[in-house]
Scaffold this active site. Structure first.
Site: not given
Ligand code: MG
Length: 382
Positions: A147, A175, A203, A229, A254, A278
């Site tokens: 990442s 990111k 995110n 994502e 996510d 996760k």
């Molecule tokens: Mg994520």
């Protein structure tokens, strides 16, 4: 791929004490995301001391409630005041029975996941079984996905990408945030060539009601990403479904998927083309296995996401990453996140792959002396 066999009950262990162990570690590589900069990790470990064996687990809650509502101080308080008393009053030493018993507490999946895993780890060590084999893992080793944080300059991003590739990264996940998505990914795609697997993780920072945000995602669509994502807020499932119709890039969820039920809802809406799984976010490894099994049924590609874990948490994630339905490379940064780490960093070997642990339990425990100076709160069996 055939149907998965049910998880096998294990002999309960006699738990004598449970410790909450808190230690702070600096990150070797800071990570900037849409939620801010991370330069260190407050690590909360669960340590189960049973008559037959010890168990260890890492709680993935972060210092601030920016990835999820849960954060590490709240997780510690929830464990101390709500989850541990319920565990002591119930089937303390049997993880498969303990999980449903803990369902009385709503939310706080990361705290709950860690408690359940620490008990499970002790049971597996006592039974001399590995977490990977118990979960049904079939892979002996898995590729390492890295990442990359956001950078002020394109050069900074490309330099970090080169470092991760040199360390053995099989894919890069970058990111992104509004205004910092399409241009850096275009430069990175031109730099690494057409074949390297690239993913972008927003995110939840883009808004479905903002035309500029949607235009930038349209431009990002031309960079041949494996997936985009969590572009939108966790509760914006309809927005994700609309985006999935609009873009060629598969939409990966996510933060949105916190349970089997939310996965089913997202898939029914057409909002989820790929899943980042996760175990901390879904309440533990037993729930993660159930979600994995649904992904297999649906033919939904999935991969294990990382939460900047130490070697303790990485080992437990690796067990899940070895399952047959985890079809994309997991987050296992080949640079390692901590040096020194609390336990074996599980870096890739010469073949670029990270071995799935086959030692009893997760196969990870803190090195001697690694917890010197840690804050430890001990709860004794009543
Ligand atoms: Mg994520």
């Amino acid at each position: 791929m055939g149907a998965m066999t049910p998880l096998e009950p294990l002999p309960p262990v006699e738990v004598q004490a449970i410790e909450l162990v808190t230690v702070r570690l600096p990150l070797t590589t800071p990570l900037r995301s849409a939620a801010g900069d991370r330069t260190e990790r407050t690590v909360l470990l669960l340590h189960v001391l049973a008559r037959e064996a010890e168990g260890w687990a890492e709680c993935v809650a972060e210092a601030a409630p920016t990835y999820a509502p849960e954060f590490v101080d709240a997780a510690r308080l929830t464990l101390r005041d709500h989850l541990l008393p319920r565990a002591w009053a119930g089937p303390t030493g049997d993880a498969l029975a303990l999980g449903p018993h803990l369902d009385a507490v709503r939310g706080h999946p990361m705290a709950r996941a860690a408690l359940e895993l620490a008990v499970l780890d002790a049971q597996l060590r006592a039974a001399y079984r590995s977490l990977a084999s118990w979960l049904g893992a079939t892979a002996l080793a898995v590729p390492a996905g890295a990442s990359l944080g956001m950078h002020d300059s394109t050069e900074g991003l490309l330099t970090e990408a080169d470092e991760a590739i040199a360390a053995g990264a099989a894919r890069l996940r970058v990111k992104i945030a509004p205004g910092r998505a399409a241009a850096p990914l275009r430069a990175l795609r031109d730099h690494v060539g057409p074949d390297l697997m690239l993913q972008a993780d927003a995110n939840g920072s883009f808004r479905s009601d903002c035309p500029e945000h949607i235009e930038e995602l349209d431009r990002l669509d031309a960079t041949a990403l494996t997936c985009l994502e969590q572009p939108l807020a966790p509760d914006d499932l309809v927005g994700h479904a609309r985006l999935a119709l609009r873009l060629d890039t598969p939409v990966c969820l996510d933060e949105s998927v916190t349970s089997l039920a939310t996965l089913d809802t997202a898939v029914a809406l057409g909002a989820c083309g790929i899943l980042c799984l996760k175990p901390g976010r879904v309440g533990g490894w037993v729930q993660a296995r159930a979600i994995h099994d649904r992904c297999v049924e649906l033919g939904l590609p999935a991969w294990v996401g990382g939460m900047l874990e130490t070697g303790i948490g990485r080992a437990a994630n690796l067990a899940l990453a070895g399952l047959p339905g985890m079809t994309l490379p997991p987050d296992l940064d080949p640079r390692g996140r901590f040096d020194p780490d609390l336990a074996d960093r599980r870096l890739p070997g010469a073949d670029g792959l990270v071995a799935v642990p086959n030692d009893p339990g997760t196969g990870a425990a803190p090195f001697d002396g690694a917890l010197a100076g840690a804050d430890i709160v001990r709860s004794l069996a009543p």
